[in-house]
Design an enzyme around this catalytic site. Structure first.
Site, mmCIF file in Angstrom:
data_model
loop_
_atom_site.group_PDB
_atom_site.id
_atom_site.type_symbol
_atom_site.label_atom_id
_atom_site.label_comp_id
_atom_site.label_asym_id
_atom_site.label_seq_id
_atom_site.Cartn_x
_atom_site.Cartn_y
_atom_site.Cartn_z
ATOM 1 N N HIS A 94 0.835 -1.221 0.000
ATOM 2 C CA HIS A 94 0.000 0.000 0.000
ATOM 3 C C HIS A 94 0.862 1.261 0.000
ATOM 4 C CE1 HIS A 94 -3.421 -2.628 1.231
ATOM 5 N NE2 HIS A 94 -2.443 -3.258 1.870
ATOM 6 N N SER B 95 15.982 20.385 -16.302
ATOM 7 C CA SER B 95 14.870 21.270 -16.624
ATOM 8 C C SER B 95 15.427 22.522 -17.286
ATOM 9 C CB SER B 95 14.124 21.639 -15.339
ATOM 10 O OG SER B 95 13.447 22.872 -15.515
ATOM 11 N N LYS C 82 17.007 20.471 -11.265
ATOM 12 C CA LYS C 82 16.237 19.263 -11.579
ATOM 13 C C LYS C 82 17.064 18.153 -12.210
ATOM 14 C CE LYS C 82 12.428 18.525 -10.997
ATOM 15 N NZ LYS C 82 11.157 18.793 -11.583
ATOM 16 N N GLU D 273 9.832 7.307 -16.608
ATOM 17 C CA GLU D 273 8.500 7.855 -16.928
ATOM 18 C C GLU D 273 8.054 7.423 -18.319
ATOM 19 O OE1 GLU D 273 8.212 12.201 -15.488
ATOM 20 O OE2 GLU D 273 10.339 11.729 -15.494
#
Ligand code: ARG
Length: 468
Positions: free
Chosen positions: A164, A285, A291, A298
């Site tokens: 979970h 970024s 970043k 992804e």
């Protein structure tokens, strides 16, 4: 006007019955060369075998066969340069036939004897599918190999294990890495099985009713590397089950890869901080200088949608088709090719990213919360004779107590443990030991060093197994 002469209608194949050529609006809809052009090698392979079969059947003279084969060789050299962008042909089969005509003249027209594009395309695709399945098998192996190496780097690293997405019990990092390897090993079985399903030869089925010339299908089968002959010519020209199986295997690979991708995204975030993906697989970024984004993970996660879309598209396409070949089947290739292409793009990048992934041991040590050992505390009481349901309750109260005192479970004073249960008389501190906890789970499939090392060995063995 003879519309076929204007090019692109393909009606040279069947124009005799038509008074008029194809409508201009129909031509682009009808064309599939942009999609099936990549089958040119398979089309030539099937055509050579068919030419030999026609000669053995007495349809072609020896010299005609020699000329056709030489012509196909010349077509091959031309196509090796690339399919001409201005090729007017409807599909790869008509293109090869037209080019053969350019090379050897009217004799080219004999090659299509007893053959239909229906059994031809089914054969070409299966030839392609067998090779594609073998390549996917290799790509999967590569990812699994990278996961095994990651596991080897993580045998001595203990991570929080999650259910979970809440910290649950400690596990070796190797155990987590391998939990992503086994699904991909199962995917290999599915891919191989789809490859086997592709290995049934449709050639010799004609348009639907078989071939009236005495070609030896068995020789064709051996020559083209199929393992069996189709049993029913009507089924053979419309059976795309193997393709569904491969696209399904691809969709499930997508799901597995998306779960791995999600773990990589989460675990590489500052909040989890458990691992770091190599710079070569991350992006920065354009705006925020700090970043370092886990784009590889992804993108791998994103492909699952597309792979499932291909499966849905393909299954929907096949549903309710009437008996025999239907033109709808032309569209099948789009899903099949896209699934294979997507995986061939994604899997190598993922393997590379895993090779470049390191566990961040300091951050991991900080992330481990003593509550991960609550079950071990309960098990300790069980060993002293307390029924598990009771010990679960006792430890639950201790967790609540620690929470209300605002301290880690392991810091509760000894007397609090003793008050909670007499069975806590001694040795409570020894429970708060990550190593002891993972070593206690020593059954096959568990987290002990030995169990994990056995697991690594077994996974390695599976990787080295030759395709059956
Ligand atoms: N391009 C077609 C396909 O991919 C080839 C078969 C065409 N057959 C036909 N009867 N029109 O399915």
């Amino acid at each position: 006007m003879d519309r076929d002469a204007a090019g692109g209608t393909g009606s040279g194949l069947w124009g005799g019955r038509f008074g008029q050529g194809m409508a201009p609006e129909m031509i682009p809809l009808n064309r599939s060369l942009g999609v099936d052009g990549r089958l040119w090698k398979e089309d030539l392979e099937g055509s050579r075998a068919w030419a030999r079969a026609l000669q053995s059947a007495g349809v072609l003279q020896d010299d005609e066969l020699t000329e056709i084969l030489a012509g196909l060789d010349r077509v091959e050299s031309r196509l090796a340069e690339g399919i001409p962008t201005d090729a007017p042909d409807e599909d790869i089969h008509t293109l090869v036939e037209r080019m053969l005509g350019e090379e050897i003249g009217e004799l080219a027209g004999k090659l299509h004897t007893g053959r239909s594009r229906n059994d031809q395309v089914a054969t070409d695709l299966r030839l392609w599918g067998m090779k594609a399945a073998a390549r996917l098998d290799d790509h999967l192996n590569e990812v699994v190999g990278s996961l095994i190496e990651l596991a080897e780097r993580g045998v001595e690293v203990i991570l929080p294990g999650y259910t979970h997405l809440q910290q649950a019990q400690p596990v070796r990092a190797a155990h987590w890495a391998l939990s992503h390897a086994w699904p991909l090993l199962r995917d290999r079985e599915r891919v191989r099985s789809a490859g086997r399903a592709a290995g049934v030869l449709p050639l010799g089925s004609g348009a639907l009713a078989g071939c009236p010339f005495p070609v030896d299908r068995e020789i064709l089968r051996r020559e083209l590397g199929f393992r069996a002959l189709s049993e029913n010519s009507m089924d053979a020209v419309s059976d795309r089950d193997w393709s569904v199986e491969l696209v399904f295997a691809g969709a499930l690979i997508g799901i597995h890869v998306s779960r791995l991708g999600e773990d990589l995204v989460l675990f590489s975030s500052r909040e989890f901080g458990l691992l770091q993906i190599g710079e070569g697989f991350a992006t920065g970024s354009s705006l925020m200088p700090q970043k370092r984004n886990p784009d590889v993970a992804e993108l791998a996660r994103a492909k699952a949608g597309r792979l499932q879309g291909n499966l849905t598209g393909l299954m929907t396409l096949l549903k309710g088709l009437p008996t025999g070949y239907n033109r709808d089947l032309q569209e099948e290739k789009i899903s099949l090719f896209d699934t294979v292409d997507t995986l061939e793009l994604t899997l190598p990048a993922l393997a590379g990213a895993i090779d470049d992934t390191v566990f961040r041991e300091d951050a991991i040590a900080e992330a481990l919360n003593p509550e991960l050992l609550a079950t071990d505390l309960a098990d300790h009481l069980v060993r002293a004779g307390v029924p598990f349901r009771r010990s679960h309750d006792i430890v639950g109260r201790l967790v609540r107590e620690a929470e209300s005192r605002g301290m880690p479970l392991s810091e509760l004073p000894e007397e609090v443990f003793r008050e909670a249960s007499e069975a806590f008389t001694e040795g409570v501190e020894s429970i708060f030991d990550w190593e002891r906890s993972v070593e206690a789970r020593d059954l096959p499939g568990g987290t002990s060093r030995l169990a994990v090392q056995t697991q690594i060995q077994k996974a390695r063995q599976r990787v080295s197994e030759a395709p059956s």
